[in-house]
Design a protein around this motif. Sequence first.
Motif, PDB file in Angstrom:
ATOM      1  N   GLY A 204      85.115  24.556  26.736  1.00 27.35           N
ATOM      2  CA  GLY A 204      86.360  25.429  26.768  1.00 27.35           C
ATOM      3  C   GLY A 204      86.713  24.686  25.718  1.00 27.35           C
ATOM      4  N   ARG A 205      88.189  24.935  25.463  1.00 26.00           N
ATOM      5  CA  ARG A 205      89.531  24.837  24.134  1.00 26.00           C
ATOM      6  C   ARG A 205      89.291  23.083  23.519  1.00 26.00           C
ATOM      7  NH1 ARG A 205      95.225  26.071  22.470  1.00 26.00           N
ATOM      8  NH2 ARG A 205      94.695  27.795  24.263  1.00 26.00           N
ATOM      9  N   GLY A 206      89.035  21.898  24.841  1.00 32.49           N
ATOM     10  CA  GLY A 206      89.359  20.486  24.741  1.00 32.49           C
ATOM     11  C   GLY A 206      88.338  19.946  23.857  1.00 32.49           C
ATOM     12  N   VAL A 207      86.677  21.257  24.118  1.00 34.68           N
ATOM     13  CA  VAL A 207      86.056  20.610  22.775  1.00 34.68           C
ATOM     14  C   VAL A 207      86.282  20.393  21.287  1.00 34.68           C
ATOM     15  CG1 VAL A 207      83.876  20.886  21.857  1.00 34.68           C
ATOM     16  CG2 VAL A 207      83.835  21.485  24.224  1.00 34.68           C
ATOM     17  N   GLY A 208      87.723  20.758  21.200  1.00 35.79           N
ATOM     18  CA  GLY A 208      88.000  20.263  20.077  1.00 35.79           C
ATOM     19  C   GLY A 208      87.429  21.566  19.101  1.00 35.79           C
ATOM     20  N   SER A 209      86.064  21.811  18.807  1.00 36.71           N
ATOM     21  CA  SER A 209      86.259  22.720  17.323  1.00 36.71           C
ATOM     22  C   SER A 209      84.623  23.308  17.332  1.00 36.71           C
ATOM     23  CB  SER A 209      86.045  21.297  16.464  1.00 36.71           C
ATOM     24  OG  SER A 209      85.089  20.156  16.292  1.00 36.71           O
ATOM     25  N   GLU A 210      84.464  24.291  16.468  1.00 37.58           N
ATOM     26  CA  GLU A 210      82.592  24.685  16.344  1.00 37.58           C
ATOM     27  C   GLU A 210      81.498  23.213  16.519  1.00 37.58           C
ATOM     28  OE1 GLU A 210      79.989  27.636  13.625  1.00 37.58           O
ATOM     29  OE2 GLU A 210      81.852  27.544  13.238  1.00 37.58           O
ATOM     30  N   GLU A 211      81.942  22.057  15.517  1.00 36.96           N
ATOM     31  CA  GLU A 211      81.340  21.157  15.437  1.00 36.96           C
ATOM     32  C   GLU A 211      81.045  20.476  16.528  1.00 36.96           C
ATOM     33  OE1 GLU A 211      78.886  18.240  13.920  1.00 36.96           O
ATOM     34  OE2 GLU A 211      79.501  20.207  13.224  1.00 36.96           O
ATOM     35  N   ASN A 212      82.344  20.346  17.309  1.00 32.97           N
ATOM     36  CA  ASN A 212      81.713  19.840  18.646  1.00 32.97           C
ATOM     37  C   ASN A 212      80.931  20.356  19.626  1.00 32.97           C
ATOM     38  OD1 ASN A 212      83.305  17.566  17.894  1.00 32.97           O
ATOM     39  ND2 ASN A 212      84.655  17.693  18.592  1.00 32.97           N
ATOM     40  N   PHE A 213      80.384  21.449  19.052  1.00 30.36           N
ATOM     41  CA  PHE A 213      80.191  21.941  20.544  1.00 30.36           C
ATOM     42  C   PHE A 213      78.425  21.955  19.918  1.00 30.36           C
ATOM     43  CE2 PHE A 213      82.972  25.219  22.652  1.00 30.36           C
ATOM     44  CZ  PHE A 213      83.007  26.034  23.291  1.00 30.36           C
ATOM     45  N   ARG A 214      78.479  21.984  18.620  1.00 33.42           N
ATOM     46  CA  ARG A 214      77.397  21.712  18.288  1.00 33.42           C
ATOM     47  C   ARG A 214      76.913  20.101  18.680  1.00 33.42           C
ATOM     48  NH1 ARG A 214      75.681  26.874  17.339  1.00 33.42           N
ATOM     49  NH2 ARG A 214      77.426  28.172  16.070  1.00 33.42           N
ATOM     50  N   SER A 215      77.689  19.465  18.374  1.00 34.54           N
ATOM     51  CA  SER A 215      77.019  18.094  18.430  1.00 34.54           C
ATOM     52  C   SER A 215      77.307  17.573  19.972  1.00 34.54           C
ATOM     53  CB  SER A 215      77.281  17.189  17.394  1.00 34.54           C
ATOM     54  OG  SER A 215      79.273  17.493  17.717  1.00 34.54           O
TER      55      SER A 215
END
Length: 317
Positions: A204-215
Motif C-alpha cells: 500500500g501507500r506505506g511501502v513508500g515508492s516504486e523502488e520499495n515495491f521492487r526491493s
Amino acid sequence: MSISYVLVEQLDGRPEPVTLELITAARALGDVVAVVVGEPGAGVNLAAELGNWGAAQVVSAEISGASNRLILPAVDALHILAANNPGPIVIAATASGNEIAGRLAARLASGVLTDVVGINADRTAQQSIFGDTIQVSAAVGGASPLYTLRPGALDGVAVPATGELATIEIPGATAKDVTITSFTPSTQSDRPELPQAKVVIAGGRGVGSEENFRSIVEPLADALGGAVGATRDAVDLGYYPGEYQVGQTGVTVSPDLYIGLGISGAIQHTSGMQTAKKVIVINNDEDAPIFQIADLGVVGDLFDIAPALIEEINKRK
C-alpha cells in the motif's frame, strides 16, 4: 433437461482459469454448454479440457477472421444459440464481458445481472454491493437471463462431463465491427496470475515508492511463490502498475494466504481481498482498520520485518 451457456475465456489457445469458475457457477442452472468463439477449429483443442471441467457440450462458434474482431463474434454466437434453445448465459464480469452481456440482453429481451458473486438454481444471484458491505439476492427475468460473474468470486470445481463437440458458423464482419489492426502483448511475469494466485503479497501507500515495491514486496512474493498486488493509492502514486490493483475497482482475489504491507485497510481495497483464507498484515499504526480482518497482525516497521521474513523463508527452502 435445462441447459446454461458459458462464454469461454481463452488465451493462446487455452481456456483461462476464470472459465472453470464460470462453469462451476453455471452448473446450478443446468447442463453446461461451453461456447468457444474463434477461428475455424478453435474448439477442437479445448473440448477435452472443457469437458473435464464440467461442460456437457462444447460449441465451437467459428469463422475466419474472428480473432481480429471485438465483441460482436461472441454476441452473434450466443445470440444464435440462445435464440434457438433459450437458457441462462454466464459470462466473466470483465469490460468486454459486461458489454457482451448488455448487447445480448437487448437482442434476447432478457434481463442481465452484472458482477454477481454466486448463482442459484432458481435463477437468482448474489451480489456484493456498497464496497462488499452488503450482500443481496437479485432476480432477473427473460427466457435467457444473463449473469456476469466476478472473477475470483468463487472457487472453480471440476466435475467431468462428456464435452461433446459441435460446430456452428457465425456471421462475418460488417461495417459495425471493430477490428484489431495491431497488437503488442504485455510482458508476462513468471509469477502466478493475480486472480488465481494461492499467495498474494500486497503493498500500500506505506511501502513508500516504486523502488520499495521492487526491493521488498516482489522479493517476498517470489520467496513464497506468490503474486504481487497493490492498493489503489499505491497505483495512483505510481508505485505499481494498475493491472495489479486489488479492490473494488481492481481485481478480486481469494488466495489461501494474503500478506498486506503498509496497507491501512480502506474498504475500497478490503472488498477485493476479504475472502482470503488467511490474512496477515504488517503496519506501524496499531489502529489501522486492516487489523480488524487480519488473522495475524504485526505492529511494526515493514522495512525491518519484511526483509527479515524474506531471509528466514529463503533459509528454510
